[in-house]
Design an enzyme around this catalytic site. Structure first.
Site, PDB file in Angstrom:
ATOM      1  N   CYS A  74     -52.588  -3.890  11.609  1.00  0.00           N
ATOM      2  CA  CYS A  74     -52.007  -5.086  12.536  1.00  0.00           C
ATOM      3  C   CYS A  74     -51.876  -5.277  13.823  1.00  0.00           C
ATOM      4  O   CYS A  74     -51.329  -4.214  14.823  1.00  0.00           O
ATOM      5  CB  CYS A  74     -50.444  -5.231  11.850  1.00  0.00           C
ATOM      6  SG  CYS A  74     -49.129  -6.182  12.948  1.00  0.00           S
ATOM      7  N   CYS A  77     -48.780  -4.869  15.912  1.00  0.00           N
ATOM      8  CA  CYS A  77     -48.042  -3.599  15.514  1.00  0.00           C
ATOM      9  C   CYS A  77     -48.955  -2.615  16.619  1.00  0.00           C
ATOM     10  O   CYS A  77     -47.843  -1.664  17.497  1.00  0.00           O
ATOM     11  CB  CYS A  77     -48.220  -2.831  14.230  1.00  0.00           C
ATOM     12  SG  CYS A  77     -47.415  -3.768  13.128  1.00  0.00           S
ATOM     13  N   TRP A 313     -21.522  32.102  21.214  1.00  0.00           N
ATOM     14  CA  TRP A 313     -20.183  32.219  20.955  1.00  0.00           C
ATOM     15  C   TRP A 313     -19.756  31.729  19.537  1.00  0.00           C
ATOM     16  O   TRP A 313     -19.128  32.225  18.775  1.00  0.00           O
ATOM     17  CB  TRP A 313     -19.230  31.794  22.093  1.00  0.00           C
ATOM     18  CG  TRP A 313     -18.974  32.703  23.254  1.00  0.00           C
ATOM     19  CD1 TRP A 313     -19.436  32.573  24.468  1.00  0.00           C
ATOM     20  CD2 TRP A 313     -18.212  33.759  23.070  1.00  0.00           C
ATOM     21  NE1 TRP A 313     -19.039  33.666  25.321  1.00  0.00           N
ATOM     22  CE2 TRP A 313     -18.209  34.321  24.303  1.00  0.00           C
ATOM     23  CE3 TRP A 313     -17.601  34.257  22.270  1.00  0.00           C
ATOM     24  CZ2 TRP A 313     -17.578  35.578  24.952  1.00  0.00           C
ATOM     25  CZ3 TRP A 313     -16.880  35.653  22.249  1.00  0.00           C
ATOM     26  CH2 TRP A 313     -16.908  36.125  23.849  1.00  0.00           C
ATOM     27  N   GLU A 347     -24.884  41.702  33.520  1.00  0.00           N
ATOM     28  CA  GLU A 347     -23.540  41.287  33.944  1.00  0.00           C
ATOM     29  C   GLU A 347     -22.562  41.152  32.622  1.00  0.00           C
ATOM     30  O   GLU A 347     -21.524  41.794  32.713  1.00  0.00           O
ATOM     31  CB  GLU A 347     -22.916  40.382  35.113  1.00  0.00           C
ATOM     32  CG  GLU A 347     -21.581  40.698  35.530  1.00  0.00           C
ATOM     33  CD  GLU A 347     -21.196  39.678  36.877  1.00  0.00           C
ATOM     34  OE1 GLU A 347     -20.175  39.545  37.294  1.00  0.00           O
ATOM     35  OE2 GLU A 347     -22.283  39.124  37.246  1.00  0.00           O
ATOM     36  N   TRP A 374     -11.438  36.083  19.374  1.00  0.00           N
ATOM     37  CA  TRP A 374     -11.039  35.045  20.174  1.00  0.00           C
ATOM     38  C   TRP A 374     -10.274  35.381  21.409  1.00  0.00           C
ATOM     39  O   TRP A 374     -10.514  34.721  22.386  1.00  0.00           O
ATOM     40  CB  TRP A 374     -10.049  34.427  19.094  1.00  0.00           C
ATOM     41  CG  TRP A 374      -8.834  33.634  19.789  1.00  0.00           C
ATOM     42  CD1 TRP A 374      -8.806  32.291  20.405  1.00  0.00           C
ATOM     43  CD2 TRP A 374      -7.359  33.849  20.053  1.00  0.00           C
ATOM     44  NE1 TRP A 374      -7.808  31.931  21.010  1.00  0.00           N
ATOM     45  CE2 TRP A 374      -6.932  32.875  20.832  1.00  0.00           C
ATOM     46  CE3 TRP A 374      -6.712  34.922  19.758  1.00  0.00           C
ATOM     47  CZ2 TRP A 374      -5.558  32.963  21.109  1.00  0.00           C
ATOM     48  CZ3 TRP A 374      -5.321  35.154  20.103  1.00  0.00           C
ATOM     49  CH2 TRP A 374      -4.704  33.918  21.051  1.00  0.00           C
ATOM     50  N   SER A 375      -9.539  36.606  21.401  1.00  0.00           N
ATOM     51  CA  SER A 375      -8.904  36.891  22.596  1.00  0.00           C
ATOM     52  C   SER A 375     -10.182  37.454  23.863  1.00  0.00           C
ATOM     53  O   SER A 375      -9.753  37.052  24.662  1.00  0.00           O
ATOM     54  CB  SER A 375      -7.885  38.130  22.263  1.00  0.00           C
ATOM     55  OG  SER A 375      -7.462  38.587  23.376  1.00  0.00           O
ATOM     56  N   ASN A 378     -11.333  34.445  25.401  1.00  0.00           N
ATOM     57  CA  ASN A 378     -10.378  33.878  26.269  1.00  0.00           C
ATOM     58  C   ASN A 378     -10.384  34.899  27.658  1.00  0.00           C
ATOM     59  O   ASN A 378     -10.272  34.178  28.632  1.00  0.00           O
ATOM     60  CB  ASN A 378      -8.953  33.739  25.767  1.00  0.00           C
ATOM     61  CG  ASN A 378      -8.770  32.280  24.998  1.00  0.00           C
ATOM     62  OD1 ASN A 378      -9.622  31.468  25.196  1.00  0.00           O
ATOM     63  ND2 ASN A 378      -7.923  32.399  24.115  1.00  0.00           N
ATOM     64  N   LYS A 400     -14.097  25.671  32.202  1.00  0.00           N
ATOM     65  CA  LYS A 400     -13.429  26.874  31.250  1.00  0.00           C
ATOM     66  C   LYS A 400     -12.085  26.560  31.153  1.00  0.00           C
ATOM     67  O   LYS A 400     -11.381  26.529  32.082  1.00  0.00           O
ATOM     68  CB  LYS A 400     -13.630  28.010  31.936  1.00  0.00           C
ATOM     69  CG  LYS A 400     -15.312  28.644  31.998  1.00  0.00           C
ATOM     70  CD  LYS A 400     -15.949  28.785  30.671  1.00  0.00           C
ATOM     71  CE  LYS A 400     -17.521  29.062  30.574  1.00  0.00           C
ATOM     72  NZ  LYS A 400     -18.074  27.927  31.072  1.00  0.00           N
TER      73      LYS A 400
END
Length: 510
Positions: A74, A77, A313, A347, A374-375, A378, A400
């Site tokens: 076509c 097209c 994470w 680091e 989880w702790s 954080n 953060k």
């Protein structure tokens, strides 16, 4: 000889018997760099056909899809193609400006293989464009479907008009000259728990990226071999993505041959290491299309923010909520050793190692390990918050925070009372936090796969990884061998988990 050794030997024999050559993977399908062989490598739109149409649209991370039905003979097209490609390059591929939003595809109705597919959409002219949620396309479309989620694009004859039409549908203001990482439309993820569902793709991306980094930096050595095996075992048993579990199992079952214990005692260990890395590169740990080159939930508003660290994470949290009590200490040491040996930021891994070393008693409950992770997360966020306040190196749109905020988990926060670990300024209801972690990183994380019908009856992902016109016929014997290998490794994973659950905690731990 123990059951676990017999199962490993069976898997090694089966996989070798079905390999085309030494060190090669079992090849189910052969796919080029593009989905259809022979396509112009500069094309951004994905070429689909009747054999891969459903699978590709079900598996895409994109929220929306456009399918262009055309005919290669076509003239209109052919003239329209560059307009379509100018828009497709904004959304498709690893270098897309706005990835994961719209998957742009095309189907050639002039090919006999696609005749029924084009009839399924009542294609009446060329080119004809459809818009809608990707998972709605396999059902097809007809003009008398008043409630169809698919829509014919009636104003897309140029790149500008097509992009304007898209902008109206999704409330965006994208332009043809947009440059990468101008992410003004990224939404915050602190108030909508459902957004974590997109992170299932990021967990796959992070897993594949970590594996690539290990190979790129030649990090497999005599002293890091055991930690890598332990982490692969954890992925085989608990990775939220079935294709990553399958890929990890494939690496693990071949690992002793590729990386024998005595490899580094040889005078030719440098050559052996290079050969091992070359073979391991053929193992796509989360499938041939991963890494995709972009992030979904973990995408930052700047090129150098979020991304891989965020995905890693999410992976660790998702593993922590899938283990059982008897596996908690093994999962803890596997994750700590993996970060210590293979995370490229010196680091960061040192800080993580110090947090791991501060744990003086072995974990006996999965809950305790999930809450520790989880702790720890954080604690990292608190440290980075202080750095961002002075140096401002972070992502301005994703600062953060101590997590989860009240918007995500109101029941996690005490209104009054003494302060608790996991965020020095917040008094937490730790039982509620644990419930939230299980929901957020468990069921919600894989909910997108459930909606797309990509989960089996047991809740595991059942993704058709490779769909292509270049399929290689697999002999019945090889197919049976592959099935036996899958069953055998499933038995191995179950056996390993039962051993961890039955193992008594050590009285001393360091």
């Amino acid at each position: 000889m123990s059951l676990v050794h017999w199962i490993l030997i069976l898997n090694l024999w089966i996989l070798k018997a079905t390999s085309l050559q030494a060190g090669s993977r079992v090849v189910l399908r052969e796919i080029g760099h593009n989905i259809v062989g022979g396509s112009d490598p500069k094309d951004y739109a994905v070429e689909l056909n009747a054999t891969n149409f459903d699978a590709v649209l079900k598996d895409t991370p994109a929220t929306y899809a456009i399918v262009e039905f055309f005919a290669h003979w076509c003239p209109a097209c052919r003239n329209y193609k560059h307009h379509y490609e100018n828009v497709a390059k904004l959304f498709n591929g690893p270098n897309a400006v706005h990835p994961g939003i719209v998957l742009m595809t095309r189907v050639d109705c002039a090919l006999k293989i696609n005749s029924k597919l084009c009839d399924k959409f009542s294609v009446s002219h060329y080119p004809m464009l459809f818009w809608g949620p990707p998972t709605k396309f396999p059902a097809g479309w007809s003009s008398n479907q008043a409630k169809s989620k698919l829509h014919v694009i009636d104003d897309g004859r140029t790149a500008e008009r097509l992009l304007n039409w898209i902008n109206k549908q999704i409330g965006s203001s994208y332009g043809l000259e947009d440059e990468k990482f101008e992410n003004e439309h990224l939404s915050s993820n602190i108030s909508d728990p459902g957004q974590i569902a997109q992170a299932v793709y990021d967990v796959e991306e992070a897993t594949a990226t970590a594996f690539d980094i290990i190979l790129e930096h030649k990090m497999i050595k005599s002293e890091t071999r055991a930690p890598l095996i332990k982490f692969l075992q954890l992925l085989v048993a608990h990775h939220p993505s079935r294709r990553c579990r399958k890929g990890s199992a494939e690496v693990l079952v071949n690992f002793d041959d590729l990386c024998p214990l005595d490899m580094w005692s040889s005078d030719k260990h440098d050559v052996d290491t290079s050969n091992m890395i070359g073979v391991l590169r053929n193992f796509h740990i989360c499938g041939k299309d991963v890494p995709r080159g972009y992030w979904m939930f973990c995408r930052g508003s700047k090129n150098d923010t979020r991304g891989f660290s965020c995905g890693l994470w999410v992976l660790m949290h998702s593993l922590s909520v899938r283990i059982e009590d008897g596996e908690s200490q093994t999962a803890f040491t596997s994750i700590c050793d993996f970060i210590h040996n293979f995370f490229i930021c010196q680091e960061c891994r040192q800080h993580f190692y110090e947090m791991c070393s501060s744990v003086k008693s072995p974990f006996t409950k999965a809950r305790d390990f999930a809450l520790w992770l989880w702790s720890a997360h954080n604690e990292v966020n608190e440290r980075l918050m202080k750095e961002e306040a002075s140096l401002k190196p972070g992502d301005p749109k994703f600062p953060k925070i101590i997590w989860p905020p009240k918007q995500l988990c109101p029941s996690c926060h005490h209104s009054q009372g003494p302060k608790d670990k996991g965020g020095s300024q917040i008094n937490w209801k730790r039982d509620e936090v644990f419930k939230f972690l299980i929901s957020y990183y468990g069921n919600t994380l894989v909910s997108l796969y459930k909606e797309k019908g990509l989960l089996g009856g047991d809740g595991t992902t059942d993704i058709l990884e490779d769909s292509s016109t270049n399929a290689v016929v697999v002999p019945v014997g090889a197919a049976l061998a592959i099935a036996l290998a899958s069953c055998a490794f499933g038995a191995l994973a179950c056996y390993w988990r039962s051993q961890q659950k039955n193992r008594k905690p050590r009285r001393s731990w360091s």
